[in-house]
Design a protein around this motif. Structure first.
Motif, mmCIF file in Angstrom:
data_model
loop_
_atom_site.group_PDB
_atom_site.id
_atom_site.type_symbol
_atom_site.label_atom_id
_atom_site.label_comp_id
_atom_site.label_asym_id
_atom_site.label_seq_id
_atom_site.Cartn_x
_atom_site.Cartn_y
_atom_site.Cartn_z
ATOM 1 N N LEU A 109 14.058 -0.606 -3.123
ATOM 2 C CA LEU A 109 12.776 -0.607 -2.409
ATOM 3 C C LEU A 109 12.990 -0.450 -0.906
ATOM 4 N N ARG A 110 14.053 -1.030 -0.371
ATOM 5 C CA ARG A 110 14.372 -0.843 1.051
ATOM 6 C C ARG A 110 14.603 0.630 1.370
ATOM 7 N N TRP A 161 12.477 2.571 -11.230
ATOM 8 C CA TRP A 161 11.916 1.223 -11.199
ATOM 9 C C TRP A 161 11.797 0.664 -12.624
ATOM 10 N N HIS A 162 11.403 1.536 -13.545
ATOM 11 C CA HIS A 162 11.306 1.123 -14.946
ATOM 12 C C HIS A 162 12.682 0.729 -15.486
ATOM 13 N N GLN A 169 0.826 -1.204 0.000
ATOM 14 C CA GLN A 169 0.000 0.000 0.000
ATOM 15 C C GLN A 169 0.864 1.260 0.000
ATOM 16 N N SER A 170 1.959 1.246 0.749
ATOM 17 C CA SER A 170 2.871 2.399 0.776
ATOM 18 C C SER A 170 3.496 2.625 -0.597
ATOM 19 N N ALA A 171 3.846 1.516 -1.278
ATOM 20 C CA ALA A 171 4.427 1.635 -2.610
ATOM 21 C C ALA A 171 3.426 2.215 -3.595
ATOM 22 N N ARG A 172 2.166 1.806 -3.470
ATOM 23 C CA ARG A 172 1.134 2.362 -4.348
ATOM 24 C C ARG A 172 0.925 3.849 -4.064
ATOM 25 N N SER A 173 0.902 4.212 -2.790
ATOM 26 C CA SER A 173 0.707 5.623 -2.431
ATOM 27 C C SER A 173 1.845 6.488 -2.965
ATOM 28 N N LEU A 189 5.456 4.122 -6.715
ATOM 29 C CA LEU A 189 6.784 3.605 -7.060
ATOM 30 C C LEU A 189 6.772 2.824 -8.371
ATOM 31 N N ALA A 190 5.647 2.209 -8.693
ATOM 32 C CA ALA A 190 5.579 1.455 -9.952
ATOM 33 C C ALA A 190 5.696 2.359 -11.161
#
Length: 639
Positions: free
Chosen positions: A112-113, A45-46, A32-36, A39-40
């Protein structure tokens, strides 16, 4: 409730996941934090996933094809699904190719960390002994980009080759031969025939992978066997950025992707690796769209424009070094070297016996290099080369004196500082009282009237050269060259290379090719030949070919013509600013509707700026008691 729902959804999607390595409730929180934080959608990340925008359809896709690289079934097209699945993997203690997930996907884990501030109590850090040993063995503190100059005799490396060198702590220039090199290449079966080699290379039929070798192996391959100069560019990366690149390289072990000769090739994939050094470093974008080609020398320019290029190093090829050594010998000593490398050793020859210890050392080393060169060119059999080389080295070991050869001078212009590889031109043509404008575009790369600085001496390599005639508001095709290669290598006492040429595309036949208002049709052609060349002085070449040409054109009585003849030329340049060329052809009929034809071409170019030139061309042809001529003035812009 929302977190529980996300967790249940994950359990359905990943039923075999082991949760022995953390708190599953924490996984839902991280996702959920990554979505907020979106990050995608983050460009970094790409880049870790090698995503790029599709050329035709909307959306993005990864250039990596191996399923082992992704954690989600649709991870190569969906960055959000891959991020969720990757986070889930970090909670698993199920090995992937004998490595725990946090270790296998080291670059993704570390990024991600940092972004999500992992709580080690709820997501314990996994031990990575294989990774740690690998990093310790490399002991890399700096990275250098290496460019192997183009080799016209090898289709896969006609435009050059790119690799990286991983420099260890405390290495000097010579010790860097013991460093490691990162190479990306296609996995090509030994003995692959030229037709399937070309088709598979153009269509992505080969599997490409990163590999790590000792750097001296690549130096031996390129500089000593393939006779290609190596240019070494130290990169301005700090220790953290170097570590990021290595983490991503670790993830790419054993991971394959479709290899395309002109696009996703060695140079593109090296940029893809380097741009993981830090967020905000975009190196591949300019090659993704329209994505027609990625030239190794262009990627050097990309690195320079990004401010990454530091000090420059140069390792000459064996051929260049040997040429330089022979110039420092007396004529009698050079004769001894050539005789020793081509025939039998004669240590009683006065030219050797009466020479000083320094000169003897020079002669022995030059003779051994000449022998190795002949062996690499398949001119000397192994049965003679090995014992003769051993005898030369044995004699050299008994002489304490150093040869003290002057170092091989580095060319004044490095490859990336030469003219840009693509070109368009605007011209005016006059022929037989008719006038026309000419609009031209060439995708790549270099011809003899282009400024030679930074390019292979004597070489001519062009791809997709299109010229259109504009007259009275109408547009006509003048000619289209799909490919044109002319490898002109100077013949002398020590080196006797065969020059060769091949070209093909669409053109107008005979005299019609010179006219500003051609009346005939265009047709396909191919032209090929072999010959020899000489260099009367440093920037000049005299060359001659025996060649044959074949045309398929509906204007011909039999719809085709095959002719053969001779071609001769002389080219020279002054300070890479003024280039001149004279070339003449004579061909006679073989079969079809061909006839005798004599052609003469004169060209002169003034390079008024690094990427802008003015060219004057004069052409004359005579065929079947008819003749035609044209004069053309062109402005050329390289980009």
């Amino acid at each position: 409730m929302r977190s529980i729902a996300l967790l249940l959804m994950l359990l359905v999607l990943v039923p075999s996941l082991s949760w022995a390595n953390g708190d599953p409730q924490y996984l839902a929180e991280l996702q959920q934090s990554a979505r907020s934080a979106k990050l995608a959608e983050n460009p970094y990340w790409h880049r870790l996933l090698h995503f790029h925008k599709n050329k035709l359809l909307p959306g993005s896709t990864s250039t990596i094809d191996a399923a082992i690289f992704f954690n989600a079934p649709n991870g190569n097209t969906n960055t959000q699904a891959e991020l969720d699945a990757t986070l889930a993997k970090f909670f698993s203690d199920e090995p992937i190719l004998e490595e725990l997930p946090q270790c296998r996907f080291k670059a993704r884990y570390e990024w991600l960390r940092e972004q999500l501030h992992f709580d080690a109590a709820r997501l314990p850090t996994q031990s990575c002994p294989m990774h740690d040993e690998w990093m310790g063995n490399l002991d890399t503190v700096a990275i250098s980009a290496v460019f192997a100059s183009n080799d016209l005799n090898s289709p896969a490396t006609m435009y050059g080759h790119s690799l990286l060198r991983l420099d260890k702590r405390g290495q000097d220039v010579d010790q860097r031969l013991l460093a490691y090199a990162v190479n990306y290449a296609a996995d090509i079966a030994q003995g692959e025939n030229m037709l399937t080699y070309t088709v598979l290379g153009l269509s992505g039929g080969f599997d490409g992978q990163y590999s790590v070798y000792r750097y001296h192996e690549k130096v031996r391959q390129y500089a000593r066997i393939n006779n290609r100069d190596l240019w070494e560019y130290s990169l301005k990366l700090n220790p953290d950025e170097v570590r990021h690149v290595l983490w991503h390289l670790w993830e790419m072990r054993g991971v394959g992707s479709n290899y395309y000769f002109f696009t996703e090739n060695c140079s593109y994939m090296m940029l893809a690796l380097l741009q993981t050094a830090r967020p905000g470093l975009y190196l591949t974008e300019q090659y993704d769209f329209p994505g027609l080609y990625t030239m190794p020398v262009d990627t050097l320019r990309t690195l320079r424009n990004a401010g990454l290029v530091g000090e420059l190093g140069f390792r000459p090829s064996l051929a260049r070094r040997l040429q330089h050594q022979l110039k420092q010998l007396a004529p009698a000593q050079e004769d001894w070297v050539l005789d020793a490398s081509e025939h039998q050793l004669n240590f009683d020859d006065p030219a050797y016996k009466l020479a000083s210890p320094r000169d003897q050392a020079r002669m022995l080393e030059a003779a051994n290099d000449r022998l190795l060169f002949g062996y690499s060119e398949n001119n000397v059999e192994r049965e003679r080369a090995l014992p003769q080389s051993h005898a030369l080295q044995s004699a050299r070991s008994k002489i304490n004196a150093k040869p003290d050869f002057d170092p091989v001078p580095q060319p004044a212009t490095s490859p990336e500082l030469g003219h840009a590889t693509s070109r368009w031109n605007v011209a005016w043509r006059n022929s037989n009282d008719a006038n026309a404008a000419v609009l031209g575009y060439r995708a790549a790369y270099h011809e003899r009237l282009d400024p030679p600085a930074g390019y292979l001496a004597g070489g001519e390599l062009e791809c997709f050269d299109l010229n259109l005639l504009v007259r009275n508001g109408k547009l006509k095709l003048s000619n289209f060259t799909l490919v044109n290669v002319q490898a002109v290598s100077a013949w002398d006492r020590a080196f006797k290379p065969i020059s060769w040429q091949v070209s093909g595309g669409l053109r107008r036949y005979g005299l019609d090719a010179l006219r500003a208002d051609p009346q005939g049709r265009t047709g396909a052609y191919v032209d090929a030949g072999v010959g020899i060349a000489a260099a009367p002085f440093e920037t000049a070449y005299v060359y001659g070919f025996a060649f044959a040409e074949a045309d398929a054109n509906r204007d011909l009585n039999e719809d085709y013509a095959v002719a053969a003849g001779l071609r001769a030329g002389f080219s020279w340049s002054i300070a890479s600013r003024f280039m001149q060329q004279i070339e003449t052809d004579w061909v006679g009929p073989v079969v079809g509707s061909s006839s005798n034809r004599l052609s003469l071409r004169l060209g002169s170019q003034w390079q008024m700026a690094p990427n802008n030139g003015l060219r004057l061309s004069l052409n004359y042809a005579r065929e079947s008691n008819l003749d035609a001529h044209d004069i053309q003035l062109s402005w050329l812009h390289y980009f």
